[in-house]
Design a protein around this motif. Sequence first.
Motif, PDB file in Angstrom:
ATOM      1  N   ARG A   1     -13.487 -26.172  35.345  1.00  0.00           N
ATOM      2  CA  ARG A   1     -14.059 -27.500  35.545  1.00  0.00           C
ATOM      3  C   ARG A   1     -14.426 -28.148  34.217  1.00  0.00           C
ATOM      4  O   ARG A   1     -14.904 -27.483  33.301  1.00  0.00           O
ATOM      5  N   LEU A   2     -14.213 -29.455  34.123  1.00  0.00           N
ATOM      6  CA  LEU A   2     -14.740 -30.268  33.034  1.00  0.00           C
ATOM      7  C   LEU A   2     -15.715 -31.281  33.604  1.00  0.00           C
ATOM      8  O   LEU A   2     -15.463 -31.862  34.663  1.00  0.00           O
ATOM      9  N   PRO A   3     -16.834 -31.514  32.891  1.00  0.00           N
ATOM     10  CA  PRO A   3     -17.848 -32.437  33.424  1.00  0.00           C
ATOM     11  C   PRO A   3     -17.503 -33.908  33.251  1.00  0.00           C
ATOM     12  O   PRO A   3     -18.140 -34.762  33.863  1.00  0.00           O
ATOM     13  N   GLY A   4     -16.546 -34.248  32.379  1.00  0.00           N
ATOM     14  CA  GLY A   4     -16.102 -35.634  32.338  1.00  0.00           C
ATOM     15  C   GLY A   4     -16.376 -36.392  31.061  1.00  0.00           C
ATOM     16  O   GLY A   4     -15.567 -37.221  30.661  1.00  0.00           O
ATOM     17  N   ASP A   5     -17.509 -36.140  30.379  1.00  0.00           N
ATOM     18  CA  ASP A   5     -17.741 -36.879  29.140  1.00  0.00           C
ATOM     19  C   ASP A   5     -17.026 -36.179  27.991  1.00  0.00           C
ATOM     20  O   ASP A   5     -16.815 -34.968  28.004  1.00  0.00           O
ATOM     21  N   ALA A   6     -16.623 -36.951  26.999  1.00  0.00           N
ATOM     22  CA  ALA A   6     -15.732 -36.457  25.948  1.00  0.00           C
ATOM     23  C   ALA A   6     -16.320 -35.275  25.200  1.00  0.00           C
ATOM     24  O   ALA A   6     -15.623 -34.293  24.919  1.00  0.00           O
ATOM     25  N   TYR A   7     -17.619 -35.339  24.846  1.00  0.00           N
ATOM     26  CA  TYR A   7     -18.221 -34.257  24.068  1.00  0.00           C
ATOM     27  C   TYR A   7     -18.245 -32.957  24.868  1.00  0.00           C
ATOM     28  O   TYR A   7     -17.844 -31.895  24.377  1.00  0.00           O
ATOM     29  N   SER A   8     -18.713 -33.028  26.114  1.00  0.00           N
ATOM     30  CA  SER A   8     -18.809 -31.816  26.937  1.00  0.00           C
ATOM     31  C   SER A   8     -17.432 -31.260  27.254  1.00  0.00           C
ATOM     32  O   SER A   8     -17.242 -30.041  27.304  1.00  0.00           O
ATOM     33  N   ASN A   9     -16.458 -32.133  27.482  1.00  0.00           N
ATOM     34  CA  ASN A   9     -15.096 -31.661  27.714  1.00  0.00           C
ATOM     35  C   ASN A   9     -14.585 -30.866  26.518  1.00  0.00           C
ATOM     36  O   ASN A   9     -14.029 -29.776  26.657  1.00  0.00           O
ATOM     37  N   ALA A  10     -14.759 -31.433  25.318  1.00  0.00           N
ATOM     38  CA  ALA A  10     -14.290 -30.768  24.108  1.00  0.00           C
ATOM     39  C   ALA A  10     -14.952 -29.411  23.936  1.00  0.00           C
ATOM     40  O   ALA A  10     -14.300 -28.415  23.600  1.00  0.00           O
ATOM     41  N   ALA A  11     -16.269 -29.351  24.162  1.00  0.00           N
ATOM     42  CA  ALA A  11     -16.996 -28.093  24.001  1.00  0.00           C
ATOM     43  C   ALA A  11     -16.518 -27.048  25.003  1.00  0.00           C
ATOM     44  O   ALA A  11     -16.347 -25.872  24.661  1.00  0.00           O
ATOM     45  N   ALA A  12     -16.290 -27.468  26.248  1.00  0.00           N
ATOM     46  CA  ALA A  12     -15.862 -26.526  27.284  1.00  0.00           C
ATOM     47  C   ALA A  12     -14.477 -25.973  26.988  1.00  0.00           C
ATOM     48  O   ALA A  12     -14.232 -24.763  27.117  1.00  0.00           O
ATOM     49  N   ILE A  13     -13.550 -26.826  26.569  1.00  0.00           N
ATOM     50  CA  ILE A  13     -12.196 -26.370  26.268  1.00  0.00           C
ATOM     51  C   ILE A  13     -12.203 -25.474  25.032  1.00  0.00           C
ATOM     52  O   ILE A  13     -11.556 -24.422  24.998  1.00  0.00           O
ATOM     53  N   TYR A  14     -12.980 -25.881  24.033  1.00  0.00           N
ATOM     54  CA  TYR A  14     -13.022 -25.108  22.793  1.00  0.00           C
ATOM     55  C   TYR A  14     -13.523 -23.685  23.030  1.00  0.00           C
ATOM     56  O   TYR A  14     -13.022 -22.726  22.428  1.00  0.00           O
TER      57      TYR A  14
END
Length: 653
Positions: free
Chosen positions: A97-110
């Motif tokens: 899952r990704l939460p949707g905002d750019a910063y949180s998405n990047a952190a989750a994928i990283y």
Amino acid sequence: MPRSRPHHVTRRDLLLASGLALMASGAMTGCELLSTEPAGRPSSRAPRGPKGKEAPMLAAKVKAGELPPVEERVPKDPYVVQPNETVGVYGGALRLRLPGDAYSNAAAIYSTAGYEHLVRWDVEFKEIIPNLAREYRASADSTEYTFVLREGIRWSDGEPFTAEDIVFAVEDVMMNEELHPSPPFGRMRAEAPDEHTVVLTFAEPYGLFLHYLATRQGSWFTDYPKHYLSRFHPRYNPDHATAAREAGFDEWTAVFHDISSSWSFGRTVGKPTLNPWLLTTASDNATRVVLERNPYYWKVDPEGSQLPYVDRLDYEVIKEDEAALLKILNGEIDWATHQLKDKPVVARNRERGDYRLFDVVPEAMNVVCIYPNLTHEDPVKRRILSNRNVRIGLSHAINRQEIIDAVFQRQGQAWQVAPRRESTFFDEEMATQYVEYDVDRANEFLDRAFPDKDRDGIRLGPDGKPISLIIDVANIIPTWPDIMSLVARYWRAVGIDARLNTANPELIVERGQANKHDVSVWAGEGGLDAVILLNPYNYLPLLNPYSYFAVRWVEWYQSDGKEGETPPPPVRRQMELYDQVRATADSETQVRLMKEVLRIAKEQFHAIGVSILQDEYGTVTNRIGNWPKFTTQGAWVYCPVAPTNPCQYFIKD
């Protein structure tokens, strides 16, 4: 290494505070129900089917002439990943899952698909070990670091990864004033004696450099493929502006600011990488982000088979937590961490969703830290709050067990601003001093300082006026106002007129930076070793605004005595010791010096804690193999779950 520059709050800082205090929104009931021990269906299904030296999808491309043989794609000296459970099998997709905002998405994928640095944390988040570098060494004065790279590593497009890529990252990116007026690691130089060796040199001793390399900051050195990016750089291409426009950027600097995997991971599809999976869609996609395996990935399992096992990472963008929770309960998301308030329903549905719970050890050490302002601009309040007897009395006045029962549903332990038990720096006395709820004892200490009271029972300060304190509370964490409302009540009971000022975090931080607060609160960062070494602002005045207990001392330290106010001798001694920590790369010396810093912090008792931040939890579906025994929640320092080698996870069925 230069001292920290004055810090201005950003959204990233606020997200960090939110992550550190995630437990603040929680509630738990029923020990057996909430256990993370396996329950329901078994979690150890054996892998099935034959496994060759590469994934079937890549073998098909080799057969079609689209890829060279795996022997030519894997380096001579690959990184061998020792499995958490067993050798796995190829195939399938991880559903995330990704939460949707750019910063949180990047952190989750990283945290899953990134984290390929020169060095890394080991799987237990304890030691720094080689990664892209097969070996490394530091000079005696900690100004020079030499890294020997593994031979034969290639970028995801098949081009060789060499020391020249790191030289490019340092000399042409980090040291480029147009890109970075303030270099991320200070002034440094990079040289490549040969294609597999790079030497990094600093103007001043930088003893904690390896620690920084093991954090998200390490991507600065391994995320800039020279062969791909030089066309956008004015040093290498006179027509760089046209190249940037053709790539969709207004100017060349935007290219470099956009592609770093550390903080903006995944907006540039097609950029070569060293990571196990490649983006096929940008990370800010509104609905779904998919990554596919890197055919040139340089890690193997003990049988010599190229990793990763899993073909794809399939991220669904789900902005609403309730919608994500429903998918988790149905077993449709392979792993996630959760708010503690959801633990009862998550635990009850383990069999239905075919998942198990796992432990998440937070790096933070307290649900909230309370900072009396010892450098208050009002001399009267400064005299009050600088009195150690006052701080001890205020601590004994807090009924921590009532807070734990009322706010955290009986889950917690009275705890000061002190390292966690899991830390090398754990000190039982430091963690438990002055935590007893004892009104008589609280009054005894307060009477030593200000025994006189008015007719309403409020103590009179040195100016003969009632002592009144405003407690600044940011509304970023739901439980902070609840906790501090109770604290204010306890303090009024011992003669201190305490009132809350609850406001948005930007305003609270602004007041703290300006030294306008009486008492402020913030997150309890600094529970585990690396964070204590890299960011010990809760133990000595190091970072403005978050060392709220003495921002004027912070200014003095950061400016080398040109600004702010001179700290008292014990605090100056802390600063001297920490400068020595930063100047040596010897880990034993770092630990010895840091323990002395913490001993002084214990003695001075600048800040007050409430309760230890309890272990958190997550869920992982039973179809996932090689899941680690535990992970941690450590923001930028520990990059969860990256040190556990997600490239070894596999689908059991």
